[in-house]
Design an enzyme around this catalytic site. Sequence first.
Site, mmCIF file in Angstrom:
data_model
loop_
_atom_site.group_PDB
_atom_site.id
_atom_site.type_symbol
_atom_site.label_atom_id
_atom_site.label_comp_id
_atom_site.label_asym_id
_atom_site.label_seq_id
_atom_site.Cartn_x
_atom_site.Cartn_y
_atom_site.Cartn_z
ATOM 1 N N GLY A 139 0.851 -1.193 0.000
ATOM 2 C CA GLY A 139 0.000 0.000 0.000
ATOM 3 C C GLY A 139 0.878 1.231 0.000
ATOM 4 C CE LYS A 194 -3.955 0.107 4.619
ATOM 5 N NZ LYS A 194 -4.901 1.156 4.247
ATOM 6 C CG ASN A 213 -9.337 2.368 -3.526
ATOM 7 O OD1 ASN A 213 -8.283 1.744 -3.380
ATOM 8 N ND2 ASN A 213 -9.400 3.530 -4.153
ATOM 9 C CG ASP A 252 -7.113 1.857 -0.279
ATOM 10 O OD1 ASP A 252 -6.297 1.879 0.646
ATOM 11 O OD2 ASP A 252 -6.986 1.170 -1.295
HETATM 12 P P1 ADP Z 1 -3.067 1.636 1.235
HETATM 13 O O1 ADP Z 1 -4.460 2.110 1.521
HETATM 14 O O2 ADP Z 1 -2.148 1.940 2.329
HETATM 15 O O3 ADP Z 1 -2.585 2.092 -0.105
HETATM 16 P P2 ADP Z 1 -4.145 -0.883 0.539
HETATM 17 O O4 ADP Z 1 -5.394 -0.851 1.343
HETATM 18 O O5 ADP Z 1 -4.240 -0.520 -0.883
HETATM 19 O O6 ADP Z 1 -3.081 0.026 1.198
HETATM 20 O O7 ADP Z 1 -3.551 -2.351 0.675
HETATM 21 C C1 ADP Z 1 -2.599 -2.916 -0.188
HETATM 22 C C2 ADP Z 1 -2.952 -4.382 -0.459
HETATM 23 O O8 ADP Z 1 -3.176 -5.091 0.752
HETATM 24 C C3 ADP Z 1 -4.183 -4.559 -1.292
HETATM 25 O O9 ADP Z 1 -3.803 -5.250 -2.453
HETATM 26 C C4 ADP Z 1 -5.178 -5.371 -0.513
HETATM 27 O O10 ADP Z 1 -5.569 -6.479 -1.265
HETATM 28 C C5 ADP Z 1 -4.413 -5.806 0.721
HETATM 29 N N1 ADP Z 1 -5.196 -5.450 1.922
HETATM 30 C C6 ADP Z 1 -5.306 -4.230 2.471
HETATM 31 N N2 ADP Z 1 -6.096 -4.242 3.556
HETATM 32 C C7 ADP Z 1 -6.501 -5.534 3.697
HETATM 33 C C8 ADP Z 1 -7.377 -6.209 4.626
HETATM 34 N N3 ADP Z 1 -7.961 -5.551 5.630
HETATM 35 N N4 ADP Z 1 -7.578 -7.534 4.467
HETATM 36 C C9 ADP Z 1 -7.001 -8.190 3.437
HETATM 37 N N5 ADP Z 1 -6.180 -7.622 2.519
HETATM 38 C C10 ADP Z 1 -5.927 -6.312 2.641
#
Ligand code: ADP
Length: 335
Positions: free
Chosen positions: A51, A86, A194, A207
Amino acid sequence: MLYSMPQSEHGSSHPLPYGPIYDVPKPLKNTDDVLHVMPESVIEIRDLGVGRFGMVSLAATVGLSFKDIRLGENDDKHRSLLVAIKKLSPDGGKNLRDSFEKEIKYMARLHHPNVVHLLGVCMVGTPFIMMEYMENGDLNEFLQKQNLVDDGVSLLQENEISPLVLLYMTVQIASGMRYLASQRVVHRDIATRNCLVGHDFVVKISDFGMSRKLYESFYYRVHGKLILPIRWMAYESFYGKFSVKSDVWAFGITMWEIHTLARYEPYHELIDEELIADAMKGDRRQRPARPAIVPDAIYDVMLRCWVHDPFMRGDFEEVYSRLFLAYTRMCQQCS
Ligand code: ADP
């Protein structure tokens, strides 16, 4: 305004029904209301993705009860629960840390079954946000793996999905967005990428920031930086106006993505520059065509999301009620 655009027909002070992102109400002043855990409260299992703050990993909690993470008032037995963490990359500098803390303060205020739930934070060592784990990952990827079966309610095999389930997922996102609107939170980047998918087709909005490495191609670049999700943007957003009403537009595009199983990006026939030129036509710009499986009643909801004038555009109350009604009717037809 991020790059040179023709003047808005409304002028730059065009008032929108709601203020811009995160203006009202104020975020939490500090993170005191959030459960603070120690680094040893989780054991990492595997990486889930990258992320904007750094790695997101699957982890198991250690020495925490449901009561600690506010999932059960009287349940203080220690359990190991799967969570997503995260992490804040140490290379990010002060700006990244500030947005990380901002994300915590906003997420902490939000409590809805269709909005990803913040369980706790760790602010020592490598800081991380601890969230509920959504085992089927993001909705865009999830949809791309599915095959459509035109069967109402019978048992779906793995990687099978039906129009009824697609509508069920759509209604859930509408419900989460209706809640965000009621909290006067503007998401600014609602799209299938998202949203996260749990078990039994449960969908939650996530997100609250912008951009994601995995989906770089969905954002328009200015000076090499990923900035704008132009294919999801209402006309007024090209002039820097983001509101609950521009979220409604983007939600309409999200509905379209869901009903095309995210096989194409919106306006896939246009390159970015053509898309911007088309969007500048305002009310005369193209709208995505009706996906083959979408009945008129549901396409009408999309069209309500894509009304040019944000004041005339549907709001999430209307969109949610119409979708819920359509879903109830479809359930009756299938039973
Ligand atoms: P950011 O918001 O910090 O950019 P993301 O939410 O996009 O991060 O997360 C990056 C990756 O991690 C995504 O590909 C998503 O599939 C996975 N991910 C994020 N949050 C979760 C969650 N709560 N459960 C499962 N997978 C998650």
